[in-house]
Design a protein around this motif. Structure first.
Motif, PDB file in Angstrom:
ATOM      1  N   THR A   3      15.129   4.998   7.824  1.00 56.83           N
ATOM      2  CA  THR A   3      15.351   5.812   9.058  1.00 56.83           C
ATOM      3  C   THR A   3      15.478   4.892  10.316  1.00 56.83           C
ATOM      4  OG1 THR A   3      14.650   7.576   8.099  1.00 56.83           O
ATOM      5  CG2 THR A   3      14.760   7.777  10.604  1.00 56.83           C
ATOM      6  N   VAL A   6      18.968   2.963  10.624  1.00 53.41           N
ATOM      7  CA  VAL A   6      19.991   3.921  10.977  1.00 53.41           C
ATOM      8  C   VAL A   6      19.499   4.343  12.325  1.00 53.41           C
ATOM      9  CG1 VAL A   6      21.019   6.048  10.628  1.00 53.41           C
ATOM     10  CG2 VAL A   6      20.268   4.874   8.755  1.00 53.41           C
ATOM     11  N   LEU A  78      22.777  -0.165   6.335  1.00 55.20           N
ATOM     12  CA  LEU A  78      22.380   1.050   6.948  1.00 55.20           C
ATOM     13  C   LEU A  78      22.404   0.742   8.518  1.00 55.20           C
ATOM     14  CD1 LEU A  78      19.022   2.083   5.010  1.00 55.20           C
ATOM     15  CD2 LEU A  78      21.331   3.345   5.111  1.00 55.20           C
ATOM     16  N   TRP A  79      22.120  -0.278   8.840  1.00 54.14           N
ATOM     17  CA  TRP A  79      22.067  -0.593  10.187  1.00 54.14           C
ATOM     18  C   TRP A  79      23.525  -0.703  10.733  1.00 54.14           C
ATOM     19  CZ3 TRP A  79      23.686  -4.526  13.614  1.00 54.14           C
ATOM     20  CH2 TRP A  79      23.361  -4.490  14.990  1.00 54.14           C
ATOM     21  N   GLY A  82      25.101   2.767  11.042  1.00 51.20           N
ATOM     22  CA  GLY A  82      24.342   3.496  12.016  1.00 51.20           C
ATOM     23  C   GLY A  82      25.006   2.948  13.273  1.00 51.20           C
ATOM     24  N   LEU A 135      27.006   4.088   5.519  1.00 47.28           N
ATOM     25  CA  LEU A 135      25.466   4.799   5.425  1.00 47.28           C
ATOM     26  C   LEU A 135      25.320   5.416   3.866  1.00 47.28           C
ATOM     27  CD1 LEU A 135      25.283   6.682   8.798  1.00 47.28           C
ATOM     28  CD2 LEU A 135      23.851   4.633   8.046  1.00 47.28           C
ATOM     29  N   ARG A 139      22.510   3.912   1.272  1.00 50.59           N
ATOM     30  CA  ARG A 139      21.271   4.654   0.553  1.00 50.59           C
ATOM     31  C   ARG A 139      21.298   4.578  -0.846  1.00 50.59           C
ATOM     32  NH1 ARG A 139      18.195   6.855   4.528  1.00 50.59           N
ATOM     33  NH2 ARG A 139      19.114   7.661   6.200  1.00 50.59           N
TER      34      ARG A 139
END
Length: 140
Positions: A3, A6, A78-79, A82, A135, A139
């Motif tokens: 989280t 993100v 993920l980064w 995001g 994303l 995951r």
């Protein structure tokens, strides 16, 4: 930690998209201000408030990023997902809600808006879609 990756990316994406909008369209091209339904002075004040908010998002994103790197918990997909989703989401929100629903400003004035609106929102959707793909893949 997923989280945080993100959230850091989204905040930086919002900060970067806002910075580009503010710098290119507000300051360099003089196409509009954040709030154009009043005086030019009010438009400049609104631009300053928008710029300050984008800087808060950027600084918060970078603190989160530094913490992720320090903890060795940085997840690049993920980064970046995001970041792209944040930039695209902000641009789509700006192009639809701020431009069309609230009519705070338009992209330009005294021109036919359709090509500008389409270009603005298509780029936003492409950024958002690329972010969502990253994303989802991140995951897994």
């Amino acid at each position: 930690m997923h989280t945080r990756n993100v959230v850091s990316g989204v905040l930086l994406g919002i900060g970067v998209a806002t910075f580009v909008d503010e710098t290119v369209f507000h300051q360099l091209l003089h196409w509009h201000h954040f709030y154009d339904r009043s005086t030019t002075a009010m438009g400049l004040v609104s631009d300053g408030i928008l710029h300050a908010a984008s800087m808060v998002a950027t600084v918060a994103a970078l603190f989160l990023y530094a913490d992720l790197r320090r903890r060795r918990a940085f997840a690049p997909r993920l980064w970046w997902g995001g970041l792209l989703a944040g930039a695209g989401g902000f641009q789509l929100y700006d192009g639809t809600v701020q431009h069309k629903v609230f009519r705070l400003h338009q992209i330009r004035y005294d021109v036919h808006l359709a090509p500008y609106d389409w270009a603005w929102n298509v780029v936003a959707v492409l950024l958002l879609a690329a972010g969502i793909v990253l994303l989802v893949r991140g995951r897994r």
